[in-house]
Design an enzyme around this catalytic site. Structure first.
Site, mmCIF file in Angstrom:
data_model
loop_
_atom_site.group_PDB
_atom_site.id
_atom_site.type_symbol
_atom_site.label_atom_id
_atom_site.label_comp_id
_atom_site.label_asym_id
_atom_site.label_seq_id
_atom_site.Cartn_x
_atom_site.Cartn_y
_atom_site.Cartn_z
ATOM 1 N N GLU A 1 45.036 7.013 -1.944
ATOM 2 C CA GLU A 1 44.186 6.623 -3.077
ATOM 3 C C GLU A 1 42.986 5.791 -2.629
ATOM 4 O O GLU A 1 41.926 5.844 -3.252
ATOM 5 C CB GLU A 1 45.010 5.868 -4.113
ATOM 6 N N HIS B 1 40.220 8.166 -1.821
ATOM 7 C CA HIS B 1 39.498 8.578 -3.029
ATOM 8 C C HIS B 1 38.484 7.509 -3.438
ATOM 9 O O HIS B 1 37.332 7.807 -3.756
ATOM 10 C CB HIS B 1 40.476 8.799 -4.178
#
Length: 503
Positions: free
Chosen positions: A265, A268
């Site tokens: 994450e 991202h």
């Protein structure tokens, strides 16, 4: 030099739409992280209202007139500025034309239904009972089919949904690519070694949290622009400039799950952070190019970096300290081997990097048939379990470890799954090119956890491009050749050899 008034007017309206889309992201993030359970129904109405409002603004005739006036104003700009402006307005018109095809009431209904569906999915997963979610999923499938009809397609409904995540992608092309990839993966899986977990005792959530909180800043995402929380399914989202949110989930018996969730994450959010630093943010050009490119960033930090020897040479003493373990209790070699172990598993987010793509192929095949009307919602558990047995030789014991394990269908995100494997393909190619240009990077990784060369390379070749170029051109310009799965296969083959040699 001041912009012509027509361009100022257009951007003012666009930024109002973007502002409210970010407000919707705040509502979604809060729904998954902070909101009390009883707030779900009213929250779904709030999210639906914002979605309907922004859709009405996007499709309003006056906005089209502003865009047309902006196009005329571009002709009066210096030639050096026209290319960027024309690309910006081209991208916006593509988004607007797609939005124009969707009625406002449909957009509102879809937003409300997906928010309600998440809670029902989470409850069904908790109870390990697909029937608690099947009715809502049937509604989502029907709405997604309707969405495909609104958007239009030439070959099959699934193409229309796939295009929303990876522009221009076609299911038959993806199928061919995945078949070739699957055939290449099978022999790698067969010879890849498997290692037992080196963790002799549970690691508390508090200890894992301490370690996980360090990771984003080490990779380059500071606490001034991000925060880490807990959710049922790890995710990241951008709430605006300088505000990136990451979540993970914790298991005391499998501490690597939370660690790799954060690495993924963070990748991202680093991409979103880079986009936010583009000139004139926000504009249609400062949005992410595709989900495949987005996933390439998360998978690169998770795998090429996070499972590498240099990374763990640096992180190992920090992990021992935070987990309050000794080298005897957690030997380095056993940890590194386990991190790169290959084992067929039932859960996608916990799958190793070799077998991971087989999980994606399974989901792609199922959801494609579901949207194209070849299979029914009520048959999903049986179909899922059969494919899991066929592809992995594993028996699914309950729906939570089977058809209910992923959040995506509760989000109505049909067409999303293939982008994970596309991201794996892109990430291997990007990282290979980076290491060719920075052959000493591994020493910086292991010596002091310095990942700045890699982040700067990604900023230059991926993040700073936004939507200025096409997917094909981005990959060509960054690596010198078109997308090629051979780099992923080569990376995985080398990884298997590396672990085998070091064992």
């Amino acid at each position: 030099m001041a912009l012509p008034q027509a361009l100022e007017n257009y951007r003012k309206q666009y930024r109002k739409i973007k502002l409210f889309q970010d407000i919707s992201s705040v509502l979604h993030w809060d729904s998954e992280v902070m909101m009390p359970e009883e707030g779900r129904e009213y929250r779904s109405s709030q999210i639906a209202a914002v979605a309907e409002l922004t859709h009405e603004w996007m499709t309003d005739k006056s906005f089209l007139e502003q865009i047309q006036s902006a196009k005329q104003a571009v002709n009066d700009l210096p030639e050096s500025e026209r290319k960027v402006w024309n690309r910006e307005l081209e991208i916006l018109m593509e988004e607007k034309e797609k939005a124009d095809k969707l009625p406002s009431e449909f957009v509102s209904e879809f937003a409300k239904l997906t928010n309600l569906a998440h809670a029902e999915w989470a409850e069904a997963k908790k109870e390990k009972n697909f029937k608690l979610f099947s009715k809502r999923l049937e509604e989502l499938v029907q709405l997604s089919k309707k969405q495909a009809d609104y958007l239009g397609y030439t070959t099959e409904p699934y193409d229309a949904l796939l295009d929303s995540y990876e522009k221009g992608a076609k299911a038959n092309q993806i199928q061919s690519l995945f078949l070739d990839l699957k055939n290449s993966l099978i022999p790698i899986v067969a010879k890849a070694p498997r290692f037992e977990s080196p963790f002799q005792k549970p690691i508390s959530v508090a200890k894992q949290t301490k370690f996980c909180n360090r990771l984003p800043a080490i990779l380059g995402l500071t606490t001034k622009e991000s925060r880490l929380d807990i959710s049922n399914h790890p995710f990241s989202t951008s709430l605006g400039k300088g505000d990136k949110r990451i979540t993970t989930r914790y298991s005391e018996t499998d501490p690597l799950s939370s660690i790799f969730g954060v690495l993924h994450e963070t990748g991202h959010s680093l991409y979103e952070s880079g986009l936010s630093k583009m000139p004139n943010w926000p504009t249609p050009l400062t949005e992410y190019l595709s989900l495949g490119i987005h996933e390439s960033q998360s998978r690169l930090w998770e795998n090429q970096v996070g499972r590498s020897l240099p990374f763990w040479e640096f992180m190992y003493p920090i992990l021992l300290k935070d987990f309050e373990l000794t080298e005897v209790e957690l030997p380095f070699q056993k940890l590194f081997n386990y991190i790169n172990s290959t084992e067929k598993s039932k859960i996608r987010v916990e799958a190793d990097q070799v077998t991971y793509n087989l999980h994606i192929i399974l989901r792609f095949e199922i959801e494609r048939d579901l949207i194209n009307g070849k299979i029914k919602v009520n048959d999903l558990p049986e179909i899922w379990n059969h494919k899991m047995k066929e592809s992995f030789g594993l028996t699914v014991e309950n729906d939570a470890e089977g058809v209910l394990q992923d959040i995506h269908w509760s989000m109505g995100a049909f067409g999303y799954f293939p982008t994970y494997t596309l991201g794996n393909i892109f990430s291997a190619q990007f990282f290979k090119k980076f290491t060719e240009e920075f052959p000493d990077s591994h020493n910086k990784f292991s010596a002091n956890g310095d990942f700045s060369d890699l982040l700067n390379w990604l900023r230059k070749h991926i993040h700073s491009k936004g939507k200025m170029v096409t997917i094909e051109n981005l990959i060509q310009e960054a690596t010198g050749e078109p997308a090629n799965a051979k780099y992923l296969i080569s990376y995985l083959e080398d990884k298997v050899k590396e672990v085998s040699v070091t064992n």
